[in-house]
Design a protein around this motif. Structure first.
Motif, mmCIF file in Angstrom:
data_model
loop_
_atom_site.group_PDB
_atom_site.id
_atom_site.type_symbol
_atom_site.label_atom_id
_atom_site.label_comp_id
_atom_site.label_asym_id
_atom_site.label_seq_id
_atom_site.Cartn_x
_atom_site.Cartn_y
_atom_site.Cartn_z
ATOM 1 N N PHE A 59 0.812 -1.223 0.000
ATOM 2 C CA PHE A 59 0.000 0.000 0.000
ATOM 3 C C PHE A 59 0.846 1.274 0.000
ATOM 4 O O PHE A 59 0.471 2.257 -0.638
ATOM 5 C CB PHE A 59 -0.949 0.005 1.198
ATOM 6 C CG PHE A 59 -2.075 -0.973 1.083
ATOM 7 C CD1 PHE A 59 -3.188 -0.681 0.294
ATOM 8 C CD2 PHE A 59 -2.030 -2.199 1.735
ATOM 9 C CE1 PHE A 59 -4.227 -1.585 0.169
ATOM 10 C CE2 PHE A 59 -3.063 -3.100 1.625
ATOM 11 C CZ PHE A 59 -4.163 -2.797 0.831
ATOM 12 N N PHE A 60 1.981 1.278 0.713
ATOM 13 C CA PHE A 60 2.766 2.509 0.802
ATOM 14 C C PHE A 60 3.336 2.904 -0.555
ATOM 15 O O PHE A 60 3.366 4.086 -0.904
ATOM 16 C CB PHE A 60 3.899 2.351 1.819
ATOM 17 C CG PHE A 60 4.696 3.610 2.022
ATOM 18 C CD1 PHE A 60 4.245 4.597 2.888
ATOM 19 C CD2 PHE A 60 5.887 3.820 1.337
ATOM 20 C CE1 PHE A 60 4.972 5.770 3.067
ATOM 21 C CE2 PHE A 60 6.620 4.977 1.514
ATOM 22 C CZ PHE A 60 6.160 5.952 2.386
ATOM 23 N N PHE A 61 3.791 1.925 -1.318
ATOM 24 C CA PHE A 61 4.445 2.238 -2.587
ATOM 25 C C PHE A 61 3.463 2.320 -3.758
ATOM 26 O O PHE A 61 3.724 3.020 -4.734
ATOM 27 C CB PHE A 61 5.527 1.195 -2.884
ATOM 28 C CG PHE A 61 6.675 1.255 -1.914
ATOM 29 C CD1 PHE A 61 7.615 2.264 -1.990
ATOM 30 C CD2 PHE A 61 6.800 0.309 -0.904
ATOM 31 C CE1 PHE A 61 8.673 2.335 -1.090
ATOM 32 C CE2 PHE A 61 7.853 0.364 -0.001
ATOM 33 C CZ PHE A 61 8.789 1.378 -0.093
ATOM 34 N N GLN A 62 2.342 1.629 -3.662
ATOM 35 C CA GLN A 62 1.405 1.619 -4.787
ATOM 36 C C GLN A 62 0.151 2.460 -4.540
ATOM 37 O O GLN A 62 -0.449 2.968 -5.505
ATOM 38 C CB GLN A 62 0.998 0.177 -5.104
ATOM 39 C CG GLN A 62 2.172 -0.699 -5.520
ATOM 40 C CD GLN A 62 1.728 -2.100 -5.900
ATOM 41 O OE1 GLN A 62 0.613 -2.316 -6.374
ATOM 42 N NE2 GLN A 62 2.619 -3.083 -5.697
ATOM 43 N N TYR A 63 -0.257 2.601 -3.283
ATOM 44 C CA TYR A 63 -1.486 3.349 -2.968
ATOM 45 C C TYR A 63 -1.233 4.278 -1.785
ATOM 46 O O TYR A 63 -2.012 4.320 -0.841
ATOM 47 C CB TYR A 63 -2.629 2.379 -2.632
ATOM 48 C CG TYR A 63 -2.852 1.296 -3.660
ATOM 49 C CD1 TYR A 63 -3.535 1.577 -4.849
ATOM 50 C CD2 TYR A 63 -2.360 0.005 -3.464
ATOM 51 C CE1 TYR A 63 -3.744 0.580 -5.802
ATOM 52 C CE2 TYR A 63 -2.556 -0.995 -4.398
ATOM 53 C CZ TYR A 63 -3.243 -0.700 -5.573
ATOM 54 O OH TYR A 63 -3.444 -1.681 -6.510
ATOM 55 N N ARG A 64 -0.120 5.024 -1.837
ATOM 56 C CA ARG A 64 0.299 5.824 -0.691
ATOM 57 C C ARG A 64 -0.763 6.829 -0.275
ATOM 58 O O ARG A 64 -1.059 6.981 0.907
ATOM 59 C CB ARG A 64 1.609 6.557 -0.981
ATOM 60 C CG ARG A 64 2.117 7.374 0.222
ATOM 61 C CD ARG A 64 3.410 8.097 -0.114
ATOM 62 N NE ARG A 64 4.393 7.168 -0.609
ATOM 63 C CZ ARG A 64 5.064 7.307 -1.753
ATOM 64 N NH1 ARG A 64 4.842 8.351 -2.517
ATOM 65 N NH2 ARG A 64 5.945 6.404 -2.122
ATOM 66 N N ASN A 65 -1.340 7.540 -1.225
ATOM 67 C CA ASN A 65 -2.315 8.568 -0.865
ATOM 68 C C ASN A 65 -3.537 7.956 -0.188
ATOM 69 O O ASN A 65 -4.054 8.493 0.797
ATOM 70 C CB ASN A 65 -2.738 9.363 -2.102
ATOM 71 C CG ASN A 65 -3.033 10.810 -1.781
ATOM 72 O OD1 ASN A 65 -2.236 11.490 -1.135
ATOM 73 N ND2 ASN A 65 -4.183 11.295 -2.217
ATOM 74 N N GLY A 66 -3.989 6.830 -0.701
ATOM 75 C CA GLY A 66 -5.119 6.152 -0.076
ATOM 76 C C GLY A 66 -4.789 5.688 1.332
ATOM 77 O O GLY A 66 -5.621 5.776 2.245
ATOM 78 N N LEU A 67 -3.569 5.196 1.523
ATOM 79 C CA LEU A 67 -3.130 4.762 2.845
ATOM 80 C C LEU A 67 -3.119 5.929 3.826
ATOM 81 O O LEU A 67 -3.588 5.809 4.964
ATOM 82 C CB LEU A 67 -1.736 4.143 2.760
ATOM 83 C CG LEU A 67 -1.049 3.793 4.082
ATOM 84 C CD1 LEU A 67 -1.855 2.751 4.850
ATOM 85 C CD2 LEU A 67 0.371 3.289 3.844
ATOM 86 N N LEU A 68 -2.604 7.081 3.382
ATOM 87 C CA LEU A 68 -2.526 8.249 4.263
ATOM 88 C C LEU A 68 -3.918 8.756 4.629
ATOM 89 O O LEU A 68 -4.159 9.176 5.766
ATOM 90 C CB LEU A 68 -1.711 9.353 3.594
ATOM 91 C CG LEU A 68 -0.218 9.048 3.437
ATOM 92 C CD1 LEU A 68 0.461 10.112 2.574
ATOM 93 C CD2 LEU A 68 0.460 8.948 4.804
ATOM 94 N N TRP A 69 -4.846 8.721 3.686
ATOM 95 C CA TRP A 69 -6.221 9.142 4.011
ATOM 96 C C TRP A 69 -6.894 8.138 4.937
ATOM 97 O O TRP A 69 -7.705 8.515 5.799
ATOM 98 C CB TRP A 69 -7.041 9.334 2.743
ATOM 99 C CG TRP A 69 -6.780 10.639 2.061
ATOM 100 C CD1 TRP A 69 -6.280 10.846 0.809
ATOM 101 C CD2 TRP A 69 -7.003 11.947 2.614
ATOM 102 N NE1 TRP A 69 -6.159 12.187 0.553
ATOM 103 C CE2 TRP A 69 -6.604 12.890 1.636
ATOM 104 C CE3 TRP A 69 -7.471 12.411 3.836
ATOM 105 C CZ2 TRP A 69 -6.673 14.266 1.843
ATOM 106 C CZ3 TRP A 69 -7.548 13.775 4.052
ATOM 107 C CH2 TRP A 69 -7.157 14.692 3.070
ATOM 108 N N ALA A 70 -6.555 6.847 4.801
ATOM 109 C CA ALA A 70 -7.082 5.847 5.734
ATOM 110 C C ALA A 70 -6.553 6.112 7.141
ATOM 111 O O ALA A 70 -7.296 6.028 8.125
ATOM 112 C CB ALA A 70 -6.715 4.446 5.269
ATOM 113 N N CYS A 71 -5.263 6.442 7.233
ATOM 114 C CA CYS A 71 -4.676 6.782 8.532
ATOM 115 C C CYS A 71 -5.340 8.021 9.121
ATOM 116 O O CYS A 71 -5.603 8.092 10.330
ATOM 117 C CB CYS A 71 -3.173 7.020 8.386
ATOM 118 S SG CYS A 71 -2.216 5.563 7.974
#
Length: 424
Positions: free
Chosen positions: A154-166
């Motif tokens: 998730f960090f390398f492929q969907y970083r923005n989505g991961l940050l919004w989930a956080c």
């Protein structure tokens, strides 16, 4: 202490802390790589030395705030700061803003932690604190085991989505603290708010911590903890270097036509995985096993087990022995975790528990700062000498723990003995 008997504060926070830990470990291990790509390795290594210093100051402030204004305001401030920084990270278009957001995340966590630990002690009977702290350690380590594996995707492929989930998770947790968590600051605490300006508050805070660090037994406890932390941090530092440079590719097992071979990087990955898995599965049983042991004995045994396990790793490059010695030092590490918070919660006066919790975190931040010294030593000395230095640090820490408990007042010793007698 059964889950059904837990205070609502503990139940909410166990769930919230465990979820946040999962997301934290989905981004934290990859930040050095992220900033190395952005700024280059030399600049990134210097930049990454700053967050621990900021977090150290944040931990001291969080402890002061939790004793002066309450546990809940300190936790709310820390959670709000983390939510804001995750959102800022997600919206950022500059690597420098990313870096500032990363510092802010560490600062928010540092402000939150002392009040959170103090609240656990506030609402938990003394005889049950080790097991409750062990449960929180288990929740955090579930995230530490599974988070990096998920983050590698998730960090390398969907970083923005991961940050919004956080951002969403921390916001929901902030709301839960605001709505359901009640204040637990003991009535014995001095709740007089300072009317001074900012510099006056800093002066008052410095005076408060001055009193704590003039407590010679506690100061020696911090020094012992720094030496242990220096050893613990080698799991991500010299141990990784040793395995990479000295452990050859070898066969883990061979059965008929099925063979599994591991490279040096894979051996280290399996060692980390074993360490994390043991933490999740064994921290509760080990805590229960040592429940009747005084903190003194557990802390000494923990230091010696971890140091011995690390030293024995320097004697071999055979994969199965490396796994065996990983089990040895992991048991030293996990037997210590619940005891440290339990000890501080009993040792600190009720009115200063948050500040003692914040000050106790110095051992982790300072230990992290000096831990890279082993990398420097490895340029001059053999691996066995470096592992010997690590073992020596844990031996000295165990000697210091003996001295700490000699210096502690007779009243504390009588209090602990009475508690153990009641349990029997």
């Amino acid at each position: 202490m059964y889950w059904s008997k837990w205070d609502l504060n503990l139940k909410i926070r166990l769930i919230g802390d465990s979820l946040f830990s999962m997301f934290f470990w989905m981004y934290f291990p990859f930040m050095m790589l992220f900033f190395s790509d952005a700024f280059g390795k030399s600049i990134a290594s210097m930049l990454m030395a700053v967050p621990p210093l900021i977090s150290l100051l944040g931990s001291l402030f969080g402890g002061y705030l939790s004793d002066r204004w309450g546990r809940r305001p300190a936790m709310l401030l820390g959670a709000f700061l983390q939510t804001s920084m995750f959102a800022g990270f997600a919206l950022s278009s500059s690597h420098w803003l990313d870096y500032l957001a990363y510092i802010g995340l560490g600062l928010g966590g540092a402000i939150y932690t002392p009040g959170s630990s103090a609240m656990v002690a506030d609402v938990t009977p003394e005889k049950d604190r080790r097991m409750v702290f062990a449960t929180f350690v288990t929740g955090r380590n579930i995230g530490a085991v599974f988070g990096p594996a998920l983050g590698s995707v998730f960090f390398f492929q969907y970083r923005n989505g991961l940050l919004w989930a956080c951002t969403t998770i921390t916001l929901l947790y902030f709301i839960a603290i605001l709505v359901w968590i009640r204040e637990t600051l003991p009535s014995s605490a001095d709740t007089k708010r300072s009317e001074s300006k900012f510099l006056g508050i800093l002066k008052e805070q410095a005076q408060s911590y001055g009193v704590i660090f003039r407590d010679k037994a506690f100061a020696l406890y911090i020094v012992a903890g720094i030496l242990v932390t220096l050893a613990f941090m080698q799991l991500d530092m010299y141990l990784a270097l040793y395995v990479k440079e000295n452990v050859p590719t070898q066969t883990l097992f061979a059965f008929s036509h099925l063979t599994l071979s591991l490279s040096s990087a894979q051996v280290f990955g399996w060692m980390l995985g074993l360490n994390g898995l043991l933490f999740v599965l064994c921290v509760m049983p080990v805590t229960k096993w040592f429940e009747k042991w005084p903190e003194r004995n557990v802390l000494i045994l923990s230091s010696l087990l971890f140091g011995a396990g690390m030293f024995m790793i320097g004697l071999t490059t055979y994969v199965w022995l490396l796994f065996l010695f990983t089990i040895v030092f992991t048991f030293g590490e996990l037997s210590r975790s619940p005891v440290t918070d339990s000890f501080i919660s009993k040792y600190a006066p009720d009115h200063a528990r948050g500040q003692y919790m914040g000050a106790a975190n110095l051992q982790f931040y300072v230990g992290r700062l000096i831990a890279p010294a082993t990398i420097f030593l490895s340029s001059w000395f053999s691996p066995l000498m470096v592992f010997g230095f690590i073992f020596l640090a844990t031996i000295v820490s165990s000697i210091l723990y003996v001295q700490v408990f000699k210096m502690i007042s007779v009243d504390y010793g009588k209090k602990e003995a009475a508690m153990l007698s009641d349990e029997r």
